[in-house]
Design a protein around this motif. Structure first.
Motif, PDB file in Angstrom:
ATOM      1  N   GLN A   1       0.840  -1.191   0.000  1.00  0.00           N
ATOM      2  CA  GLN A   1       0.000   0.000   0.000  1.00  0.00           C
ATOM      3  C   GLN A   1       0.882   1.249   0.000  1.00  0.00           C
ATOM      4  OE1 GLN A   1      -3.021  -0.326   3.023  1.00  0.00           O
ATOM      5  NE2 GLN A   1      -3.378   1.863   3.089  1.00  0.00           N
TER       6      GLN A   1
ATOM      7  N   ILE B   1      -5.254  -9.699  -0.974  1.00  0.00           N
ATOM      8  CA  ILE B   1      -5.307  -8.254  -1.129  1.00  0.00           C
ATOM      9  C   ILE B   1      -5.797  -7.684   0.198  1.00  0.00           C
ATOM     10  CG2 ILE B   1      -6.291  -6.328  -2.428  1.00  0.00           C
ATOM     11  CD1 ILE B   1      -4.521  -8.198  -4.129  1.00  0.00           C
TER      12      ILE B   1
ATOM     13  N   PHE C   1      -5.061  -8.179 -10.517  1.00  0.00           N
ATOM     14  CA  PHE C   1      -4.952  -7.153  -9.482  1.00  0.00           C
ATOM     15  C   PHE C   1      -3.928  -6.121  -9.949  1.00  0.00           C
ATOM     16  CE2 PHE C   1      -1.964 -10.486  -8.414  1.00  0.00           C
ATOM     17  CZ  PHE C   1      -0.846  -9.851  -7.901  1.00  0.00           C
TER      18      PHE C   1
ATOM     19  N   GLN D   1      -0.210   2.444  -5.042  1.00  0.00           N
ATOM     20  CA  GLN D   1      -1.056   1.284  -4.758  1.00  0.00           C
ATOM     21  C   GLN D   1      -2.029   1.632  -3.640  1.00  0.00           C
ATOM     22  OE1 GLN D   1      -1.288  -1.208  -6.594  1.00  0.00           O
ATOM     23  NE2 GLN D   1       0.643  -1.301  -7.670  1.00  0.00           N
TER      24      GLN D   1
ATOM     25  N   ASP E   1      -3.683  -0.688  -2.028  1.00  0.00           N
ATOM     26  CA  ASP E   1      -3.705  -1.820  -1.113  1.00  0.00           C
ATOM     27  C   ASP E   1      -2.392  -2.589  -1.204  1.00  0.00           C
ATOM     28  OD1 ASP E   1      -4.141  -2.973  -3.660  1.00  0.00           O
ATOM     29  OD2 ASP E   1      -6.283  -3.020  -3.327  1.00  0.00           O
TER      30      ASP E   1
ATOM     31  N   ALA F   1      -0.572  -6.457  -1.786  1.00  0.00           N
ATOM     32  CA  ALA F   1      -0.767  -7.785  -2.379  1.00  0.00           C
ATOM     33  C   ALA F   1       0.342  -8.700  -1.866  1.00  0.00           C
ATOM     34  CB  ALA F   1      -0.733  -7.704  -3.897  1.00  0.00           C
TER      35      ALA F   1
END
Length: 136
Positions: A41, A58, A79, A90, A92, A94
Motif C-alpha cells: 500500500q 489483497i 490485481f 497502490q 492496497d 498484495a
C-alpha cells in the motif's frame, strides 16, 4: 500459454487481436514464493498482474494499523488494475499465500531507444491504449 490466460482475462479478452499480440510482447512471467510481498500500500503503481497459479491476498492497513483483508484471488484473477487507470500509488497490499505465478503487464515498457512507452489506458474503446507509443 500466456495467450490462453490473456484470452480468458476479462480485462484483456475484449481487445482486438492486434492489441492482444502487443500485450503478449511486453508481458513478463514472475514467480513468488509463499508469503511474498508483491506490492505494498502506497508504493508506486507499476502494472497489472494476472494470476496463472497460486493465491494472492489483497489487504489494506486501517488508520488504526490493523490489516483488513479485502479478498483472496486465484488463477485467472487480476490485481493492480489501478496502475493502468492512472493511479500513481497502490491503494492496497498484495501478498502471496502460497507459491504463485503471475503474468505482469508493466505500466511502462522497458526503455526502447531511451524512451518510455505507455502500455495503458483507454477506457472508452478498450482498456489498453496504444502500446507502440503512437496516439490513437
Amino acid at each position: 500459454m500466456e495467450k490462453r490466460f490473456i484470452d480468458n482475462c476479462p480485462i484483456c479478452s475484449s481487445q482486438e487481436e492486434k492489441v492482444t499480440e502487443q500485450i503478449l510482447s511486453v508481458i513478463q512471467k514472475k514467480s513468488y514464493p509463499k508469503n511474498a510481498l508483491v506490492f505494498e500500500q502506497e508504493e508506486e503503481s507499476k502494472g497489472l498482474f494476472l494470476i496463472t497459479k497460486g493465491v494472492v491476498k489483497i489487504s489494506k492497513i486501517s488508520p488504526s494499523g490493523k490489516e483488513i483483508v479485502l479478498g483472496l484471488l486465484g488463477a485467472g484473477k487480476t490485481f493492480g488494475e489501478g496502475s493502468l487507470l492512472g493511479q500513481d500509488r497502490q491503494a492496497d497490499t498484495a501478498t502471496t499465500t502460497e507459491p504463485t505465478e503471475v503474468l505482469y503487464l508493466p505500466k511502462k515498457r522497458p526503455a526502447d531507444h531511451s524512451r518510455q512507452e505507455s502500455t495503458a489506458v483507454s477506457i472508452g474503446g478498450g482498456l489498453f491504449g496504444p502500446l507502440d507509443g503512437k496516439p490513437q
